[in-house]
Design a protein around this motif. Structure first.
Motif, PDB file in Angstrom:
ATOM      1  N   ASN A  82       0.836  -1.205   0.000  1.00  0.00           N
ATOM      2  CA  ASN A  82       0.000   0.000   0.000  1.00  0.00           C
ATOM      3  C   ASN A  82       0.871   1.256   0.000  1.00  0.00           C
ATOM      4  OD1 ASN A  82      -2.250  -1.613   0.143  1.00  0.00           O
ATOM      5  ND2 ASN A  82      -2.796  -1.044   2.228  1.00  0.00           N
ATOM      6  N   MET A  83       1.892   1.262   0.851  1.00  0.00           N
ATOM      7  CA  MET A  83       2.765   2.437   0.941  1.00  0.00           C
ATOM      8  C   MET A  83       3.554   2.639  -0.356  1.00  0.00           C
ATOM      9  SD  MET A  83       3.984   2.409   4.929  1.00  0.00           S
ATOM     10  CE  MET A  83       4.407   0.685   5.027  1.00  0.00           C
ATOM     11  N   ALA A  84       3.990   1.546  -0.969  1.00  0.00           N
ATOM     12  CA  ALA A  84       4.707   1.649  -2.244  1.00  0.00           C
ATOM     13  C   ALA A  84       3.776   2.191  -3.329  1.00  0.00           C
ATOM     14  CB  ALA A  84       5.267   0.289  -2.651  1.00  0.00           C
ATOM     15  N   ARG A  85       2.530   1.743  -3.317  1.00  0.00           N
ATOM     16  CA  ARG A  85       1.547   2.236  -4.281  1.00  0.00           C
ATOM     17  C   ARG A  85       1.295   3.730  -4.085  1.00  0.00           C
ATOM     18  NH1 ARG A  85      -1.655  -1.781  -4.140  1.00  0.00           N
ATOM     19  NH2 ARG A  85      -2.795  -1.121  -2.309  1.00  0.00           N
ATOM     20  N   ASP A  86       1.246   4.187  -2.841  1.00  0.00           N
ATOM     21  CA  ASP A  86       1.090   5.618  -2.554  1.00  0.00           C
ATOM     22  C   ASP A  86       2.260   6.416  -3.136  1.00  0.00           C
ATOM     23  OD1 ASP A  86      -1.239   5.083  -1.162  1.00  0.00           O
ATOM     24  OD2 ASP A  86      -0.301   5.235   0.815  1.00  0.00           O
ATOM     25  N   ARG A  87       3.467   5.926  -2.920  1.00  0.00           N
ATOM     26  CA  ARG A  87       4.649   6.624  -3.456  1.00  0.00           C
ATOM     27  C   ARG A  87       4.616   6.654  -4.988  1.00  0.00           C
ATOM     28  NH1 ARG A  87       6.919   3.706   0.798  1.00  0.00           N
ATOM     29  NH2 ARG A  87       7.643   2.062  -0.612  1.00  0.00           N
ATOM     30  N   GLU A  88       4.229   5.538  -5.590  1.00  0.00           N
ATOM     31  CA  GLU A  88       4.154   5.464  -7.049  1.00  0.00           C
ATOM     32  C   GLU A  88       3.092   6.434  -7.587  1.00  0.00           C
ATOM     33  OE1 GLU A  88       3.325   2.235 -10.628  1.00  0.00           O
ATOM     34  OE2 GLU A  88       2.694   1.764  -8.587  1.00  0.00           O
ATOM     35  N   THR A  89       1.954   6.498  -6.938  1.00  0.00           N
ATOM     36  CA  THR A  89       0.881   7.400  -7.364  1.00  0.00           C
ATOM     37  C   THR A  89       1.334   8.850  -7.265  1.00  0.00           C
ATOM     38  OG1 THR A  89      -0.804   5.816  -6.670  1.00  0.00           O
ATOM     39  CG2 THR A  89      -1.508   8.104  -6.926  1.00  0.00           C
ATOM     40  N   THR A  90       1.961   9.206  -6.148  1.00  0.00           N
ATOM     41  CA  THR A  90       2.462  10.566  -5.970  1.00  0.00           C
ATOM     42  C   THR A  90       3.476  10.914  -7.047  1.00  0.00           C
ATOM     43  OG1 THR A  90       2.054  10.536  -3.587  1.00  0.00           O
ATOM     44  CG2 THR A  90       3.688  12.110  -4.385  1.00  0.00           C
ATOM     45  N   ALA A  91       4.432  10.035  -7.280  1.00  0.00           N
ATOM     46  CA  ALA A  91       5.465  10.284  -8.295  1.00  0.00           C
ATOM     47  C   ALA A  91       4.850  10.423  -9.679  1.00  0.00           C
ATOM     48  CB  ALA A  91       6.497   9.161  -8.278  1.00  0.00           C
ATOM     49  N   HIS A  92       3.881   9.577  -9.994  1.00  0.00           N
ATOM     50  CA  HIS A  92       3.219   9.623 -11.295  1.00  0.00           C
ATOM     51  C   HIS A  92       2.502  10.961 -11.497  1.00  0.00           C
ATOM     52  CE1 HIS A  92       0.971   8.154 -14.791  1.00  0.00           C
ATOM     53  NE2 HIS A  92      -0.104   8.694 -14.230  1.00  0.00           N
ATOM     54  N   LEU A  93       1.756  11.395 -10.501  1.00  0.00           N
ATOM     55  CA  LEU A  93       1.029  12.658 -10.615  1.00  0.00           C
ATOM     56  C   LEU A  93       1.981  13.846 -10.697  1.00  0.00           C
ATOM     57  CD1 LEU A  93      -1.914  11.970  -8.148  1.00  0.00           C
ATOM     58  CD2 LEU A  93      -2.101  12.353 -10.617  1.00  0.00           C
ATOM     59  N   GLU A  94       3.014  13.843  -9.860  1.00  0.00           N
ATOM     60  CA  GLU A  94       3.970  14.960  -9.878  1.00  0.00           C
ATOM     61  C   GLU A  94       4.701  15.034 -11.215  1.00  0.00           C
ATOM     62  OE1 GLU A  94       4.895  15.473  -5.119  1.00  0.00           O
ATOM     63  OE2 GLU A  94       6.270  14.257  -6.322  1.00  0.00           O
ATOM     64  N   ALA A  95       5.024  13.892 -11.792  1.00  0.00           N
ATOM     65  CA  ALA A  95       5.685  13.874 -13.100  1.00  0.00           C
ATOM     66  C   ALA A  95       4.778  14.453 -14.184  1.00  0.00           C
ATOM     67  CB  ALA A  95       6.101  12.450 -13.465  1.00  0.00           C
ATOM     68  N   ASP A  96       3.467  14.384 -13.955  1.00  0.00           N
ATOM     69  CA  ASP A  96       2.493  14.910 -14.905  1.00  0.00           C
ATOM     70  C   ASP A  96       2.118  16.367 -14.588  1.00  0.00           C
ATOM     71  OD1 ASP A  96       0.912  14.631 -17.191  1.00  0.00           O
ATOM     72  OD2 ASP A  96      -0.844  13.999 -16.037  1.00  0.00           O
ATOM     73  N   GLY A  97       2.828  16.981 -13.637  1.00  0.00           N
ATOM     74  CA  GLY A  97       2.603  18.388 -13.331  1.00  0.00           C
ATOM     75  C   GLY A  97       1.588  18.675 -12.244  1.00  0.00           C
ATOM     76  N   TRP A  98       1.165  17.655 -11.517  1.00  0.00           N
ATOM     77  CA  TRP A  98       0.194  17.842 -10.436  1.00  0.00           C
ATOM     78  C   TRP A  98       0.901  18.220  -9.139  1.00  0.00           C
ATOM     79  CZ3 TRP A  98      -5.216  16.905 -10.366  1.00  0.00           C
ATOM     80  CH2 TRP A  98      -5.746  16.507 -11.587  1.00  0.00           C
ATOM     81  N   ILE A  99       0.185  18.953  -8.309  1.00  0.00           N
ATOM     82  CA  ILE A  99       0.613  19.201  -6.935  1.00  0.00           C
ATOM     83  C   ILE A  99      -0.110  18.156  -6.094  1.00  0.00           C
ATOM     84  CG2 ILE A  99       0.527  20.799  -4.994  1.00  0.00           C
ATOM     85  CD1 ILE A  99       0.403  23.057  -7.166  1.00  0.00           C
ATOM     86  N   VAL A 100       0.628  17.367  -5.354  1.00  0.00           N
ATOM     87  CA  VAL A 100       0.043  16.295  -4.549  1.00  0.00           C
ATOM     88  C   VAL A 100       0.164  16.665  -3.075  1.00  0.00           C
ATOM     89  CG1 VAL A 100       0.157  13.849  -3.944  1.00  0.00           C
ATOM     90  CG2 VAL A 100       0.628  14.579  -6.295  1.00  0.00           C
ATOM     91  N   LEU A 101      -0.981  16.688  -2.398  1.00  0.00           N
ATOM     92  CA  LEU A 101      -1.028  16.971  -0.965  1.00  0.00           C
ATOM     93  C   LEU A 101      -1.536  15.723  -0.261  1.00  0.00           C
ATOM     94  CD1 LEU A 101      -2.764  20.469  -1.171  1.00  0.00           C
ATOM     95  CD2 LEU A 101      -0.323  19.986  -1.035  1.00  0.00           C
TER      96      LEU A 101
END
Length: 130
Positions: A82-101
């Motif tokens: 679950n924690m690895a999936r959270d990190r992957e999701t955050t990285a994916h969104l940030e790479a696409d220009g999203w701000i992740v909170l």
């Protein structure tokens, strides 16, 4: 596990009510672009802001996470995934220009809503959001 709410949890609803009362409009439970079976709890699509309210148990809160004793090895692998999936999701969104909170469920809804509103307004004004 299937009986666990994955959306509209009490912390999410409390934060959403405060955001709405402050005049902010958002979308809820929006699929993560490019990653199947993952959703963002609160989204400001035009500003590209993704807000996640993570549960302490399921996402490994450093203060409140517990570790079941029964079937401990399976649970450890499950929670680590679950924690690895959270990190992957955050990285994916940030790479696409999203701000992740990301916030924990134990954090005050008022503090979370203020933080989100501050970032949203900074982005709207073209200011740094950190």
């Amino acid at each position: 596990m299937s009986r666990q709410n994955s959306r509209d949890t009490a912390p999410e609803v409390a934060v959403r009510r405060l955001l709405h009362a402050s005049g902010l409009r958002y979308r809820v439970n929006v699929p993560v672009p490019g990653l199947p079976r993952r959703t963002i709890d609160i989204v400001f699509p035009k500003a590209k802001i993704a807000v996640f309210l993570d549960g302490c148990f399921w996402h490994g809160c450093p203060q409140h996470a517990t570790h079941p004793k029964a079937n401990a090895e399976w649970w450890r692998a499950k929670l680590d995934k679950n924690m690895a999936r959270d990190r992957e999701t955050t990285a994916h969104l940030e790479a696409d220009g999203w701000i992740v909170l990301r916030f924990w469920e134990h954090e005050s809804p008022e503090v979370v809503a203020l933080s989100v509103a501050r970032v949203k307004r900074a982005v709207a004004l073209g200011l740094p959001h950190d």
